[in-house]
Design a protein around this motif. Structure first.
Motif, PDB file in Angstrom:
ATOM      1  N   ASN A  39       4.198  -1.050   0.581  1.00 39.06           N
ATOM      2  CA  ASN A  39       3.510  -0.475  -0.566  1.00 39.06           C
ATOM      3  C   ASN A  39       3.221   0.995  -0.234  1.00 39.06           C
ATOM      4  O   ASN A  39       2.305   1.306   0.511  1.00 39.06           O
ATOM      5  N   LYS A  40       4.015   1.871  -0.754  1.00 31.81           N
ATOM      6  CA  LYS A  40       3.986   3.277  -0.373  1.00 31.81           C
ATOM      7  C   LYS A  40       2.657   3.923  -0.728  1.00 31.81           C
ATOM      8  O   LYS A  40       2.095   3.694  -1.800  1.00 31.81           O
ATOM      9  N   ILE A  41       2.120   4.729   0.201  1.00 28.69           N
ATOM     10  CA  ILE A  41       0.878   5.472  -0.019  1.00 28.69           C
ATOM     11  C   ILE A  41       1.225   6.777  -0.726  1.00 28.69           C
ATOM     12  O   ILE A  41       1.999   7.596  -0.216  1.00 28.69           O
ATOM     13  N   GLN A 120      -3.989  -2.972   5.594  1.00 29.22           N
ATOM     14  CA  GLN A 120      -3.459  -4.333   5.708  1.00 29.22           C
ATOM     15  C   GLN A 120      -2.993  -4.794   4.339  1.00 29.22           C
ATOM     16  O   GLN A 120      -3.780  -4.862   3.391  1.00 29.22           O
ATOM     17  N   GLN A 121      -1.712  -5.140   4.226  1.00 26.00           N
ATOM     18  CA  GLN A 121      -1.120  -5.443   2.926  1.00 26.00           C
ATOM     19  C   GLN A 121      -1.677  -6.726   2.312  1.00 26.00           C
ATOM     20  O   GLN A 121      -1.804  -6.814   1.091  1.00 26.00           O
ATOM     21  N   ASP A 130       2.001  -3.736   7.753  1.00 23.11           N
ATOM     22  CA  ASP A 130       0.698  -3.065   7.808  1.00 23.11           C
ATOM     23  C   ASP A 130       0.842  -1.701   8.475  1.00 23.11           C
ATOM     24  O   ASP A 130       1.658  -1.514   9.382  1.00 23.11           O
ATOM     25  N   GLN A 131       0.029  -0.762   8.043  1.00 21.60           N
ATOM     26  CA  GLN A 131       0.125   0.609   8.529  1.00 21.60           C
ATOM     27  C   GLN A 131      -1.192   1.037   9.180  1.00 21.60           C
ATOM     28  O   GLN A 131      -2.256   0.544   8.822  1.00 21.60           O
ATOM     29  N   GLU A 132      -1.096   1.973  10.109  1.00 24.46           N
ATOM     30  CA  GLU A 132      -2.249   2.524  10.805  1.00 24.46           C
ATOM     31  C   GLU A 132      -2.165   4.043  10.778  1.00 24.46           C
ATOM     32  O   GLU A 132      -1.106   4.615  11.061  1.00 24.46           O
ATOM     33  N   LYS A 133      -3.280   4.686  10.446  1.00 23.50           N
ATOM     34  CA  LYS A 133      -3.306   6.136  10.345  1.00 23.50           C
ATOM     35  C   LYS A 133      -4.548   6.673  11.036  1.00 23.50           C
ATOM     36  O   LYS A 133      -5.602   6.029  11.058  1.00 23.50           O
TER      37      LYS A 133
END
Length: 466
Positions: A39-41, A120-121, A130-133
């Motif tokens: 799910n693109k930010i 977290q999707q 899931d992505q981390e920034k």
């Protein structure tokens, strides 16, 4: 070659079947990777001040998962409501928020907050998508100001008392000479707008103050820094270490400014005072071996900052004054203490050696087996595979020996001329009246005398069937 072409064609068909944009990612651990839908930010906005760190994220598709601070998935989180935007507000005193400083191109110190967030999707599951920034939010000059009404009131009293004094005494106190009341008030307001206090935690061996990872046992340097108006003193008291939420905590410095345990954190050493116009800058520094709580990788430190009129009272650590109660301490210094502030910071502390040692111990350790005895109705027992194989081998050898002995006995009996014993009863069950074709009359009669039997010459006697 044909197999690779088939896999490529299936991937293209899979991508064409999704109605939304799909980003292909192939983890190296998968032999036959599958497409991963992210799910693109589309937007990331954040603001911060001395109290809060606010994060707002926009996504291409409706978001149904979680947005949380790393290591605080249950406590510092925001839930998606199937909209394309989600917001998260974190307190700067916890949830893994860290205060750091860096030098700009003009050799000026820039302060900023840092936090690691996880997108977290799914609300309940962790996935590879899931992505981390890491988000860095620069602070404004007024975000670290010392906001104290008692300090402003005291400086106003100092101004009212010094406006009628001689210029020489004002010069000795650090104030400008030959000023009227309005000009002196402007200088006091300028001093209030420049009063700051903050805490920094950095590795002693690293010159990069933005480096936020330590290992257990590594020497870390804790610095409490302040820039206050002339005539105002300060002292560090009541330092505690906590897990970012307050569930677990450990006191390090007591209410008198003395260490509770020298092994955890020694006493702070106050550096020289550096005058800066109407202000003076000073730092209190201590070095300690990094530690962490068992269930958290983020270590949070918080200290109280006492503001005093003039110099704060000094205590000799380990003396009788240090052993007094907090109430006796507050009564003894009530006339000097103006206000109390709080400074805080956090740092990530990891323990790779401890984790590796525990992992190797778990692999090498053999689980203990407990024997439950005197259980009613239980007649089972457990053996290992090796013991069971040995038991079957022993039983097989015993069975083979028994067969050999039986065969030898039979051969010996034939050679000795002994026959098989006579039977005077039926070979079949007497209760079987209908199942046998012989009926109940099928019996083995007694054999005639061995002497009159025609089979005597062969050494075998059998009964007759009537």
């Amino acid at each position: 070659m044909a197999k690779n072409r088939l896999i490529y064609a299936l991937q293209i068909l899979t991508m064409a079947s999704f109605p939304f944009p799909v980003k292909m990612a192939f983890p190296p651990s998968l032999r036959y990777p599958l497409p991963i839908a992210l799910n693109k930010i589309t937007g990331l906005n954040f603001t911060c001040d001395s109290d809060n760190f606010n994060v707002s994220i926009s996504t291409h598709l409706p978001f149904k998962g979680l947005l949380f601070a790393k290591d605080f998935a249950q406590e510092c989180k925001a839930k998606g409501d199937m909209s394309n935007k989600i917001q998260l507000s974190l307190p700067t005193s916890g949830c893994g928020v860290r205060l750091s400083s860096a030098s700009t191109n003009q050799h000026e110190a820039e302060m900023f907050y840092t936090v690691n967030i996880v997108i977290q999707q799914d609300r309940h599951l962790r996935q590879i998508s899931d992505q981390e920034k890491t988000i860095k939010c620069p602070l404004k000059d007024e975000d670290l100001l010392v906001k104290s009404k008692a300090l402003a009131k005291t400086l106003k009293q100092l101004k009212d008392g010094r406006i009628h004094q001689r210029v020489g005494r004002m010069k000795n106190e650090g104030w400008s000479k030959e000023l009227d009341g309005k000009q002196l008030e402007e200088e006091l307001n300028e001093a209030l707008s420049a009063a700051r206090a903050w805490m920094e935690i950095v590795p002693e061996s690293s010159e990069d103050t933005s480096f936020d990872t330590l290992e257990v046992g590594e020497i870390a340097m804790l610095s409490v820094k302040s820039t206050l108006p002339v005539g105002i003193g300060w002292k560090v008291v009541d330092c505690i270490a906590h897990d970012g939420l307050g569930d677990s905590s450990q006191k390090l410095i007591n209410e008198n400014g003395c260490p509770v345990d020298e092994a955890l954190m020694p006493a702070l050493i106050y550096g020289p005072i550096r005058p800066i116009a109407l202000m003076h800058h000073q730092e209190a520094v201590t070095r300690f071996s990094a530690f962490k709580f068992p269930d958290r990788d983020r270590l949070h430190l918080s200290c109280g900052l006492q503001l005093c009129k003039g110099e704060c009272s000094k205590h000799t650590c380990g003396s009788l004054d240090d052993m007094r109660s907090p109430r006796a301490f507050s009564e003894a210094s009530e006339g000097d203490v103006l206000d109390r502030l709080e400074v805080f910071n956090s740092v990530e502390v990891i323990a790779p050696e401890i984790d590796d040692l525990r992992g190797s111990e778990r692999l090498q350790s053999v689980p203990e087996t407990f024997t439950f005895t005197n259980i009613p109705g239980d007649r089972t027992f457990c053996v290992s595979q090796d013991k069971m194989a040995i038991a079957f081998c022993i039983l097989g050898m015993i069975f083979l020996i028994a067969i050999i002995i039986a065969a030898c006995s039979l051969i010996k009996s034939k050679r000795d001329g002994h026959g098989i014993p006579y039977y005077s009863r039926s070979l079949f069950s007497g209760s079987s009246t209908s199942g046998s074709i012989f009926g109940s009359k099928l019996l083995l009669r007694e054999s005639p005398s061995p002497r009159n039997s025609p089979s005597h010459s062969r050494g075998l006697q059998y009964g007759r069937i009537l």
